[in-house]
Design a protein around this motif. Structure first.
Motif, PDB file in Angstrom:
ATOM      1  N   ASN A  24      83.166  97.498  63.363  1.00 22.08           N
ATOM      2  CA  ASN A  24      82.799  96.128  62.968  1.00 22.08           C
ATOM      3  C   ASN A  24      83.906  95.161  63.627  1.00 22.08           C
ATOM      4  O   ASN A  24      83.229  93.861  63.234  1.00 22.08           O
ATOM      5  CB  ASN A  24      82.622  96.133  61.406  1.00 22.08           C
ATOM      6  CG  ASN A  24      81.417  96.933  61.159  1.00 22.08           C
ATOM      7  OD1 ASN A  24      80.609  97.235  61.853  1.00 22.08           O
ATOM      8  ND2 ASN A  24      81.344  97.303  59.836  1.00 22.08           N
ATOM      9  N   ARG A  30      80.077  92.740  67.165  1.00 20.63           N
ATOM     10  CA  ARG A  30      79.858  91.480  66.403  1.00 20.63           C
ATOM     11  C   ARG A  30      78.750  90.476  67.178  1.00 20.63           C
ATOM     12  O   ARG A  30      78.018  89.829  66.448  1.00 20.63           O
ATOM     13  CB  ARG A  30      81.039  90.654  65.966  1.00 20.63           C
ATOM     14  CG  ARG A  30      81.837  91.474  65.036  1.00 20.63           C
ATOM     15  CD  ARG A  30      83.357  90.597  65.059  1.00 20.63           C
ATOM     16  NE  ARG A  30      82.899  89.227  64.330  1.00 20.63           N
ATOM     17  CZ  ARG A  30      82.946  89.080  63.038  1.00 20.63           C
ATOM     18  NH1 ARG A  30      83.435  90.159  62.203  1.00 20.63           N
ATOM     19  NH2 ARG A  30      82.880  87.984  62.442  1.00 20.63           N
ATOM     20  N   GLN A 246      77.991  95.058  58.340  1.00 26.53           N
ATOM     21  CA  GLN A 246      78.205  93.430  58.673  1.00 26.53           C
ATOM     22  C   GLN A 246      77.248  92.587  57.695  1.00 26.53           C
ATOM     23  O   GLN A 246      76.097  92.714  57.822  1.00 26.53           O
ATOM     24  CB  GLN A 246      78.021  92.971  59.998  1.00 26.53           C
ATOM     25  CG  GLN A 246      79.057  93.760  60.886  1.00 26.53           C
ATOM     26  CD  GLN A 246      80.431  92.944  60.857  1.00 26.53           C
ATOM     27  OE1 GLN A 246      80.807  92.600  59.809  1.00 26.53           O
ATOM     28  NE2 GLN A 246      81.072  92.887  61.983  1.00 26.53           N
ATOM     29  N   LEU A 254      79.552  85.698  59.607  1.00 23.11           N
ATOM     30  CA  LEU A 254      79.893  87.043  59.636  1.00 23.11           C
ATOM     31  C   LEU A 254      81.418  87.361  58.727  1.00 23.11           C
ATOM     32  O   LEU A 254      82.453  86.351  58.875  1.00 23.11           O
ATOM     33  CB  LEU A 254      80.102  87.821  61.023  1.00 23.11           C
ATOM     34  CG  LEU A 254      78.826  87.964  61.499  1.00 23.11           C
ATOM     35  CD1 LEU A 254      78.878  88.570  62.900  1.00 23.11           C
ATOM     36  CD2 LEU A 254      77.567  88.604  60.811  1.00 23.11           C
ATOM     37  N   PHE A 304      80.309  83.568  64.469  1.00 19.32           N
ATOM     38  CA  PHE A 304      80.806  84.940  64.885  1.00 19.32           C
ATOM     39  C   PHE A 304      82.335  84.959  65.234  1.00 19.32           C
ATOM     40  O   PHE A 304      82.752  86.013  65.450  1.00 19.32           O
ATOM     41  CB  PHE A 304      80.195  84.991  66.466  1.00 19.32           C
ATOM     42  CG  PHE A 304      78.741  85.291  66.382  1.00 19.32           C
ATOM     43  CD1 PHE A 304      78.245  86.613  66.290  1.00 19.32           C
ATOM     44  CD2 PHE A 304      77.640  84.247  66.373  1.00 19.32           C
ATOM     45  CE1 PHE A 304      77.089  86.912  65.997  1.00 19.32           C
ATOM     46  CE2 PHE A 304      76.460  84.640  66.103  1.00 19.32           C
ATOM     47  CZ  PHE A 304      76.168  86.072  66.193  1.00 19.32           C
ATOM     48  N   PRO A 306      85.829  86.091  64.441  1.00 20.71           N
ATOM     49  CA  PRO A 306      86.133  87.220  63.815  1.00 20.71           C
ATOM     50  C   PRO A 306      87.252  87.248  62.848  1.00 20.71           C
ATOM     51  O   PRO A 306      87.352  87.884  61.867  1.00 20.71           O
ATOM     52  CB  PRO A 306      86.223  88.556  64.825  1.00 20.71           C
ATOM     53  CG  PRO A 306      86.769  87.614  66.011  1.00 20.71           C
ATOM     54  CD  PRO A 306      86.148  86.389  66.083  1.00 20.71           C
TER      55      PRO A 306
END
Length: 394
Positions: A24, A30, A246, A254, A304, A306
């Protein structure tokens, strides 16, 4: 480009005693539009390759070198045997035995010099691509005077991409050390420094070699786990449980994750003191720049991201947009890959002082032409996209 679903299945094949896969965290998992293929570009054995627009995983080819974990910006791949904490522990032991000199050697050249080295003063790795910046900067904090990365016949070695990775890491580490006013430097060398050579073969102890080479034993694994906890406790790094799934958070983004290596690196830089007020260019950080004229206010960059280096904000007066914190950027380029208007660019240069100061840049956005709470949003958007009024709802 493989779909996210297929990519997820492919990554599972890498899971082994040498590599832990955190799927993930992967930029491509992602965001299916992500172009990151860094692991395939540096894989030293052909275990991860990318050919004719297809990712290929051949787990039987993996040599456990950890180079893929070094290059992965989000730490979706984590190296073991040794893990990061155990490798740091060994380097500190070797440093103390060699009066401040840290010698990390490719196992190829270390094996060739068998009987000529004091192995208490040498740390062996499968490939120098295993070494990364958080290790090197933390060694500077621990009192290391110099680090020698001893290469074998890397130019002709089938695993030569590991040397290219080591060169990037050396350059980045030296840039950081110089910027943070540390006297320690990292060099790639072809010969072992005199501090680790034995004057006579009679003092060679084969048992020492076995102690350092038998990384996979249960005793060594236990030592690595103990070292891992000790380092995290000392540096104030907390374990973060990771879900298999997720789940979108309340702000529509996310889940975020700051790699342990990045936290360790930033903590170590902080321990070195204040940096010079200069811009630096490294492989690790980027500086997001958004063109307000092109931006469509979709905020997909924040959705998005991370690490949360790009995050959404909404003020009480209704002003909204995104904020950018360079210190949390891992240069994965998810933001540039996802931006539908190509309004976002990522500069390779960042101000050193911004990495630790918490400096944040705000980008205010204009209201979207068709807000998401508009029940006719899709219809209106398609009309604009097609440039035609003859679009109907049913």
């Amino acid at each position: 480009m493989p779909s996210a679903k297929n990519f997820l299945g492919l990554l599972e094949k890498l899971q082994s005693a040498d590599i832990t896969v955190h799927q993930n965290r992967c930029a491509v998992v992602r965001n299916r539009n992500a172009t990151c293929m860094k692991c395939a570009e540096v894989c030293t054995s052909g275990c991860i390759s990318y050919n004719d627009n297809e990712l290929i995983i051949s787990p039987e080819k993996c040599i456990g070198c950890g180079t893929c974990a070094t290059v992965c910006p989000t730490c979706a791949l984590e190296a073991h045997r040794p893990n990061d904490a155990e490798l740091l522990h060994r380097c500190i032991q070797a440093m103390r035995a060699a009066d401040g000199e840290v010698v990390i050697a490719c196992e190829q050249i270390e094996n060739a010099a068998e009987g000529l080295l004091d192995l208490e003063k040498v740390v062996s790795v499968t490939c120098l691509g295993r070494v990364e910046e958080s290790l090197l900067v933390t060694l500077a904090v621990a009192g290391a005077k110099h680090v020698s990365l001893v290469e074998g016949k890397c130019a002709s070695c089938e695993h030569a991409t590991g040397l290219h990775m080591a060169e990037q890491v050396r350059d980045t580490a030296n840039t950081l050390l110089e910027t943070w006013n540390s006297d320690m430097r990292v060099d790639l060398v072809k010969k072992f420094p005199h501090q680790v050579r034995l004057e006579g073969k009679s003092s060679f102890d084969a048992g020492k070699r076995r102690f350092f080479a038998e990384v996979g034993s249960e005793a060594k694994a236990a030592a690595g786990t103990t070292a891992d906890y000790a380092v995290k406790e000392t540096l104030g790094i907390e374990e973060k449980p990771e879900s298999r799934f997720q789940k979108v958070m309340e702000d529509g983004t996310l889940p975020h994750f700051i790699p342990d290596r990045r936290e360790l690196l930033l903590n170590s830089l902080s321990s070195l003191g204040e940096p010079k007020d200069v811009m630096i260019e490294t492989r690790l950080w980027g500086h997001v720049i958004i063109d307000p004229e092109k931006c469509s206010s979709c905020q997909m960059c924040a959705t998005f991201c991370p690490t949360g280096a790009i995050s959404k904000f909404t003020d009480k007066d209704g002003t909204f947009g995104v904020e950018h914190f360079p210190g949390d950027c891992v240069k994965c380029r998810c933001c540039t890959d996802i931006c539908p208007q190509q309004a976002l660019t990522l500069s390779d240069e960042v101000f050193a002082v911004d990495l630790l100061s918490g400096a944040v840049e705000r980008y205010e956005m204009k209201p979207p032409a068709h807000p998401v709470d508009d029940p006719h949003q899709i219809w209106r958007t398609m009309k604009d996209l097609l440039g035609c009024d003859q679009v109907y709802e049913r």
